[in-house]
Design an enzyme around this catalytic site. Structure first.
Site, PDB file in Angstrom:
ATOM      1  N   GLY A  14       4.045 -70.453  -9.232  1.00  0.00           N
ATOM      2  CA  GLY A  14       3.390 -71.754  -9.049  1.00  0.00           C
ATOM      3  C   GLY A  14       3.490 -72.364  -7.661  1.00  0.00           C
ATOM      4  O   GLY A  14       2.599 -73.096  -7.240  1.00  0.00           O
ATOM      5  N   GLU A  20       9.289 -76.222  -5.420  1.00  0.00           N
ATOM      6  CA  GLU A  20       8.814 -76.117  -6.802  1.00  0.00           C
ATOM      7  C   GLU A  20       7.434 -76.758  -6.911  1.00  0.00           C
ATOM      8  O   GLU A  20       7.129 -77.726  -6.208  1.00  0.00           O
ATOM      9  CB  GLU A  20       9.854 -76.818  -7.699  1.00  0.00           C
ATOM     10  CG  GLU A  20       9.491 -77.045  -9.136  1.00  0.00           C
ATOM     11  CD  GLU A  20       9.367 -75.785  -9.976  1.00  0.00           C
ATOM     12  OE1 GLU A  20       8.683 -74.848  -9.519  1.00  0.00           O
ATOM     13  OE2 GLU A  20       9.914 -75.761 -11.091  1.00  0.00           O
ATOM     14  N   ASP A  80       8.633 -80.860 -14.944  1.00  0.00           N
ATOM     15  CA  ASP A  80       8.182 -81.397 -16.222  1.00  0.00           C
ATOM     16  C   ASP A  80       9.421 -81.878 -16.971  1.00  0.00           C
ATOM     17  O   ASP A  80       9.882 -82.993 -16.752  1.00  0.00           O
ATOM     18  CB  ASP A  80       7.417 -80.284 -16.950  1.00  0.00           C
ATOM     19  CG  ASP A  80       6.688 -80.777 -18.193  1.00  0.00           C
ATOM     20  OD1 ASP A  80       6.935 -81.907 -18.626  1.00  0.00           O
ATOM     21  OD2 ASP A  80       5.877 -80.022 -18.741  1.00  0.00           O
ATOM     22  N   SER A  81      10.015 -81.031 -17.807  1.00  0.00           N
ATOM     23  CA  SER A  81      11.273 -81.420 -18.456  1.00  0.00           C
ATOM     24  C   SER A  81      12.433 -81.290 -17.471  1.00  0.00           C
ATOM     25  O   SER A  81      13.486 -81.889 -17.668  1.00  0.00           O
ATOM     26  CB  SER A  81      11.539 -80.529 -19.671  1.00  0.00           C
ATOM     27  OG  SER A  81      11.886 -79.222 -19.244  1.00  0.00           O
TER      28      SER A  81
HETATM   29  P1  IMP Z   1      10.103 -77.607 -16.988  1.00  0.00           P
HETATM   30  O1  IMP Z   1      11.203 -76.606 -17.141  1.00  0.00           O
HETATM   31  O2  IMP Z   1       9.734 -78.258 -18.287  1.00  0.00           O
HETATM   32  O3  IMP Z   1      10.380 -78.645 -15.910  1.00  0.00           O
HETATM   33  O4  IMP Z   1       8.801 -76.796 -16.619  1.00  0.00           O
HETATM   34  C1  IMP Z   1       8.498 -76.545 -15.294  1.00  0.00           C
HETATM   35  C2  IMP Z   1       7.505 -75.443 -15.154  1.00  0.00           C
HETATM   36  O5  IMP Z   1       6.510 -75.498 -16.187  1.00  0.00           O
HETATM   37  C3  IMP Z   1       6.747 -75.605 -13.859  1.00  0.00           C
HETATM   38  O6  IMP Z   1       7.386 -74.937 -12.808  1.00  0.00           O
HETATM   39  C4  IMP Z   1       5.405 -75.006 -14.202  1.00  0.00           C
HETATM   40  O7  IMP Z   1       5.422 -73.620 -14.012  1.00  0.00           O
HETATM   41  C5  IMP Z   1       5.230 -75.319 -15.668  1.00  0.00           C
HETATM   42  N1  IMP Z   1       4.459 -76.557 -15.869  1.00  0.00           N
HETATM   43  C6  IMP Z   1       4.889 -77.770 -16.236  1.00  0.00           C
HETATM   44  N2  IMP Z   1       3.890 -78.669 -16.307  1.00  0.00           N
HETATM   45  C7  IMP Z   1       2.775 -78.007 -15.944  1.00  0.00           C
HETATM   46  C8  IMP Z   1       1.393 -78.392 -15.803  1.00  0.00           C
HETATM   47  O8  IMP Z   1       0.958 -79.551 -15.981  1.00  0.00           O
HETATM   48  N3  IMP Z   1       0.547 -77.407 -15.416  1.00  0.00           N
HETATM   49  C9  IMP Z   1       0.939 -76.121 -15.174  1.00  0.00           C
HETATM   50  N4  IMP Z   1       2.225 -75.726 -15.291  1.00  0.00           N
HETATM   51  C10 IMP Z   1       3.133 -76.665 -15.680  1.00  0.00           C
HETATM   52 MG    MG Z   2       6.899 -73.151 -11.840  1.00  0.00          MG
END
Ligand code: IMP
Ligand code: MG
Length: 179
Positions: free
Chosen positions: A50, A105, A109-110
């Site tokens: 990403g 990064e 998200d979370s």
């Molecule tokens: P987390 O572990 O929930 O913070 O997820 C983070 C990862 O999920 C990011 O590095 C992205 O690869 C993916 N991600 C989270 N939200 C989005 C979105 O809106 N679009 C695309 N990928 C996302």
């Molecule tokens: Mg990512």
């Protein structure tokens, strides 16, 4: 919206950050990072896939000596909801001990993926450890290492400029919401 040939038969709902918005903000972030590291040598660790467009643009706006490496981890699979499971597929090959590490990064998200990877990078004994995220959805508490943020993003699913949905849309030069 005029049809974008990059989309083929796929569709996006609306553009959230245009190409000029992104270019302008990434240049500013480069300046912020340049000022924040007066003593120089930096290692940028891009989280693939990403961050690839963001990292290459950002690196060219940082006016310091730096090195680039990558980390490949997965938490999402094909869906739009975080699975909570993180698997590491590639780790940096350059030495991180005693270096200023800046993790690059795409989106937080979370924050689960990042939290897991930060623990791992911390154990490499860096001189400093910080995170630069292009987008922050601010769903969880941000990690203390989150020092640079491009945009506070809305809580919708975003694609483009590296972000995918089931591996599509990464090459869009803008960031859009999908249905
Ligand atoms: P987390 O572990 O929930 O913070 O997820 C983070 C990862 O999920 C990011 O590095 C992205 O690869 C993916 N991600 C989270 N939200 C989005 C979105 O809106 N679009 C695309 N990928 C996302
Ligand atoms: Mg990512």
């Amino acid at each position: 919206m005029t049809p974008d040939p990059r989309l083929g038969t796929r569709a996006v709902r609306r553009v959230i950050y245009s190409q000029p918005d992104i270019e302008c903000r990434v240049e500013e972030l480069g300046r912020e990072i340049t000022t924040a590291y007066p003593d120089g040598d930096l290692v940028l660790i891009g989280l693939l896939k990403g961050s690839v467009f963001f990292l290459t643009d950002l690196a060219r706006h940082i006016r310091r000596p730096l090195q680039i490496d990558f980390l490949v981890a997965h938490s999402y699979g094909k869906g739009k909801v975080s699975s909570g499971e993180v698997r590491v597929r590639y780790e940096p090959s350059i030495s991180l001990a005693g270096r200023h590490i800046l993790v690059v990064e795409d989106i937080i998200d979370s924050g689960r993926t990042l939290g897991f990877l930060l623990d791992r990078l911390r154990s490499a004994g860096p001189k400093s450890l910080a995170v630069c995220a292009l987008l922050d959805k601010r769903l969880g508490a941000p990690p203390p290492e989150l020092r640079f943020v491009g945009f506070a993003a809305p809580p919708v699913f975003l694609v483009g400029y590296g972000l995918d949905h089931a591996e599509d849309f990464r090459h869009l030069p803008y960031i859009a919401e999908v249905d």
